[in-house]
Design an enzyme around this catalytic site. Structure first.
Site, PDB file in Angstrom:
ATOM      1  CG  HIS A 157      -2.960   2.916   2.750  1.00 27.28           C
ATOM      2  ND1 HIS A 157      -3.582   2.618   1.556  1.00 27.28           N
ATOM      3  CD2 HIS A 157      -2.985   1.769   3.492  1.00 27.28           C
ATOM      4  CE1 HIS A 157      -3.950   1.341   1.570  1.00 27.28           C
ATOM      5  NE2 HIS A 157      -3.607   0.811   2.732  1.00 27.28           N
TER       6      HIS A 157
ATOM      7  CG  ASN B 209      -6.624  -1.312   1.928  1.00 25.18           C
ATOM      8  OD1 ASN B 209      -5.969  -0.912   0.968  1.00 25.18           O
ATOM      9  ND2 ASN B 209      -6.067  -1.767   3.034  1.00 25.18           N
TER      10      ASN B 209
ATOM     11  CB  CYS C 233      -0.936  -0.003   1.192  1.00 25.84           C
ATOM     12  SG  CYS C 233      -1.842  -1.537   1.338  1.00 25.84           S
TER      13      CYS C 233
HETATM   14  N1  ACO Z   1     -17.731  -8.531  11.401  1.00 19.79           N
HETATM   15  C1  ACO Z   1     -18.107  -8.729  12.685  1.00 19.79           C
HETATM   16  N2  ACO Z   1     -17.237  -9.083  13.649  1.00 19.79           N
HETATM   17  C2  ACO Z   1     -15.951  -9.237  13.310  1.00 19.79           C
HETATM   18  C3  ACO Z   1     -15.497  -9.051  11.998  1.00 19.79           C
HETATM   19  C4  ACO Z   1     -16.456  -8.691  11.023  1.00 19.79           C
HETATM   20  N3  ACO Z   1     -16.120  -8.474   9.725  1.00 19.79           N
HETATM   21  N4  ACO Z   1     -14.167  -9.264  11.960  1.00 19.79           N
HETATM   22  C5  ACO Z   1     -13.789  -9.583  13.204  1.00 19.79           C
HETATM   23  N5  ACO Z   1     -14.873  -9.561  14.014  1.00 19.79           N
HETATM   24  C6  ACO Z   1     -14.920  -9.818  15.439  1.00 19.79           C
HETATM   25  C7  ACO Z   1     -13.724 -10.603  15.925  1.00 19.79           C
HETATM   26  O1  ACO Z   1     -13.918 -11.984  15.760  1.00 19.79           O
HETATM   27  C8  ACO Z   1     -13.660 -10.205  17.393  1.00 19.79           C
HETATM   28  O2  ACO Z   1     -14.607 -10.960  18.105  1.00 19.79           O
HETATM   29  P1  ACO Z   1     -14.278 -11.475  19.608  1.00 19.79           P
HETATM   30  O3  ACO Z   1     -14.094 -10.221  20.401  1.00 19.79           O
HETATM   31  O4  ACO Z   1     -15.494 -12.250  19.939  1.00 19.79           O
HETATM   32  O5  ACO Z   1     -13.022 -12.276  19.473  1.00 19.79           O
HETATM   33  C9  ACO Z   1     -14.132  -8.752  17.381  1.00 19.79           C
HETATM   34  O6  ACO Z   1     -14.870  -8.583  16.142  1.00 19.79           O
HETATM   35  C10 ACO Z   1     -13.013  -7.739  17.440  1.00 19.79           C
HETATM   36  O7  ACO Z   1     -12.007  -8.165  16.520  1.00 19.79           O
HETATM   37  P2  ACO Z   1     -10.693  -7.319  16.301  1.00 19.79           P
HETATM   38  O8  ACO Z   1      -9.834  -8.006  15.308  1.00 19.79           O
HETATM   39  O9  ACO Z   1     -10.105  -6.956  17.620  1.00 19.79           O
HETATM   40  O10 ACO Z   1     -11.310  -5.990  15.663  1.00 19.79           O
HETATM   41  P3  ACO Z   1     -10.578  -4.624  15.399  1.00 19.79           P
HETATM   42  O11 ACO Z   1     -11.222  -3.536  16.132  1.00 19.79           O
HETATM   43  O12 ACO Z   1      -9.093  -4.752  15.510  1.00 19.79           O
HETATM   44  O13 ACO Z   1     -10.945  -4.395  13.868  1.00 19.79           O
HETATM   45  C11 ACO Z   1      -9.878  -4.565  11.753  1.00 19.79           C
HETATM   46  C12 ACO Z   1     -10.515  -5.322  12.905  1.00 19.79           C
HETATM   47  C13 ACO Z   1     -10.931  -3.682  11.120  1.00 19.79           C
HETATM   48  C14 ACO Z   1      -9.381  -5.569  10.741  1.00 19.79           C
HETATM   49  C15 ACO Z   1      -8.714  -3.696  12.294  1.00 19.79           C
HETATM   50  O14 ACO Z   1      -7.876  -4.467  13.118  1.00 19.79           O
HETATM   51  C16 ACO Z   1      -7.888  -3.079  11.188  1.00 19.79           C
HETATM   52  O15 ACO Z   1      -8.362  -2.257  10.426  1.00 19.79           O
HETATM   53  N6  ACO Z   1      -6.612  -3.456  11.094  1.00 19.79           N
HETATM   54  C17 ACO Z   1      -5.752  -2.926  10.063  1.00 19.79           C
HETATM   55  C18 ACO Z   1      -6.002  -3.665   8.778  1.00 19.79           C
HETATM   56  C19 ACO Z   1      -5.333  -3.015   7.602  1.00 19.79           C
HETATM   57  O16 ACO Z   1      -5.184  -1.816   7.552  1.00 19.79           O
HETATM   58  N7  ACO Z   1      -4.938  -3.837   6.638  1.00 19.79           N
HETATM   59  C20 ACO Z   1      -4.419  -3.368   5.412  1.00 19.79           C
HETATM   60  C21 ACO Z   1      -2.981  -3.035   5.500  1.00 19.79           C
HETATM   61  S1  ACO Z   1      -2.456  -2.284   4.034  1.00 19.79           S
HETATM   62  C22 ACO Z   1      -1.948  -3.455   2.855  1.00 19.79           C
HETATM   63  O17 ACO Z   1      -0.778  -3.693   2.713  1.00 19.79           O
HETATM   64  C23 ACO Z   1      -2.944  -4.111   1.956  1.00 19.79           C
END
Ligand code: ACO
Length: 310
Positions: free
Chosen positions: A233, A263, A109
């Site tokens: 980004h 994204n 990214c």
């Molecule tokens: N819908 C509903 N619930 C979900 C989902 C979903 N899509 N995904 C995860 N959950 C649940 C999990 O299972 C967890 O449940 P639990 O508490 O019972 O275990 C709960 O929601 C919280 O999960 P987290 O992973 O802690 O959620 P978080 O607030 O961290 O959000 C997210 C997840 C959106 C993926 C976040 O961590 C994030 O944006 N991370 C960065 C990702 C990113 O930017 N990636 C791209 C990088 S750039 C590249 O190179 C392509």
């Protein structure tokens, strides 16, 4: 030695829209959860990395008023090339009717900002370089995995980078980095799908965005107060907000398109840039901070004094 100016820009997005409500039909998620955690409402899916890049690249050449014979290099930032071999940049070069060097650049990214190494090619004698970020992440996404399928999407954004008439150019500060110890947090095997540890990516993204931005501002000799526009980004609105807070830049200076693009990795910054130009958010004379992070874990930032008429 000359610097660089951005003189043309363009984007391409597939027609097919996948909303959060659509995803809630296929995986265990809700529109509310995705919106609250990411800011994404819908994303575009379809096409090829080459096809999207060609469309965006042609528009950028049109805005710059350039013919195919004028372009001396294509740098295609992508993490989702159409083929393992050759570089998709070569197909883009062919489809646009160019006769020039062409190569892919994979910095995930951060790829579009990394591609501003075009400045070095200009300093070594080239005049006009087409820089494109293009992705079809939908092809390497597991659509049954709610951790990733809510995030990733397809699109392209392009810029024509030309040698400036003066010795400075628009690029005042630049920073690039990579931390391979964080590879585990986001990767795809050859032929496989993206696998991600979201929390690890989130935590480190905020840190590396701040470091990259501060390094670029330091090399430009400016402070956060001087920045008019941030083009971050487009991964997650919470990462953008947290990074701006840490940098002391008001979040309303950050351009965002992720609510309708998702994204799009290397395409995300040029997509936000062009949206900003079209909506009057980037104006001639503005000090523009671009900052990206991605798998690798790469990060990059640039500070530019925007000199083109928008
Ligand atoms: N819908 C509903 N619930 C979900 C989902 C979903 N899509 N995904 C995860 N959950 C649940 C999990 O299972 C967890 O449940 P639990 O508490 O019972 O275990 C709960 O929601 C919280 O999960 P987290 O992973 O802690 O959620 P978080 O607030 O961290 O959000 C997210 C997840 C959106 C993926 C976040 O961590 C994030 O944006 N991370 C960065 C990702 C990113 O930017 N990636 C791209 C990088 S750039 C590249 O190179 C392509």
């Amino acid at each position: 030695m000359p610097g660089i100016r951005i003189t043309g820009w363009g984007t391409a997005l597939p027609d097919k829209v996948v909303t959060n409500h659509d995803l809630a039909q296929t995986v265990s998620t809700t529109d509310e959860w995705i919106t609250d955690r990411t800011g994404i409402k819908e994303r575009r899916v379809g096409g090829t990395t080459t096809g999207l890049a060609v469309e965006a690249g042609q528009k950028a050449m049109d805005v710059a008023g350039l013919a195919p014979a004028d372009i001396q290099m294509v740098i295609l930032a992508t993490t989702s090339p159409d083929r393992q071999v050759p570089a998709s940049a070569s197909a883009v070069q062919r489809e646009l009717g160019l006769s020039c060097a062409a190569f892919d650049l994979n910095a995930a990214c951060s790829g579009f900002v990394y591609a501003l190494v075009a400045d070095g090619f200009v300093k070594s004698g080239l005049d006009k370089i087409l820089v494109i970020g293009s992705e079809t992440l939908s092809r390497i996404t597991d659509w049954t995995d709610r951790n990733t399928c809510i995030l990733f999407a397809d699109g392209a954004g392009a810029a024509v980078v030309e040698a400036s008439a003066d010795d400075t150019g628009d690029l005042l500060g630049f920073s690039m980095s990579s931390d391979g110890t964080l590879e585990y947090a986001l990767f795809a095997e050859v032929g496989g799908n993206l696998q991600m540890e979201g929390r690890a990516v989130f935590k480190n993204a905020v840190l590396v965005m701040e470091t990259a931005a501060r390094d670029a501002m330091t090399s430009a000799g400016v402070t956060a107060d001087d920045i008019d526009v941030v083009i971050p980004h487009q991964a997650n609105i919470r990462i953008i907000d947290a990074s701006c807070r840490r940098l002391g830049i008001p979040t309303d200076k950050a351009l965002t398109v992720l609510h309708y693009t998702g994204n799009t990795s290397a395409a995300s910054i040029p997509l936000a840039m062009v949206d900003g130009i079209e909506h009057g958010r980037i104006k001639k004379g503005d000090l523009v901070l671009m900052v990206g992070f991605g798998a690798g874990m790469t990060s990059a930032a640039s500070v530019m004094r925007w000199s083109a008429d928008t």
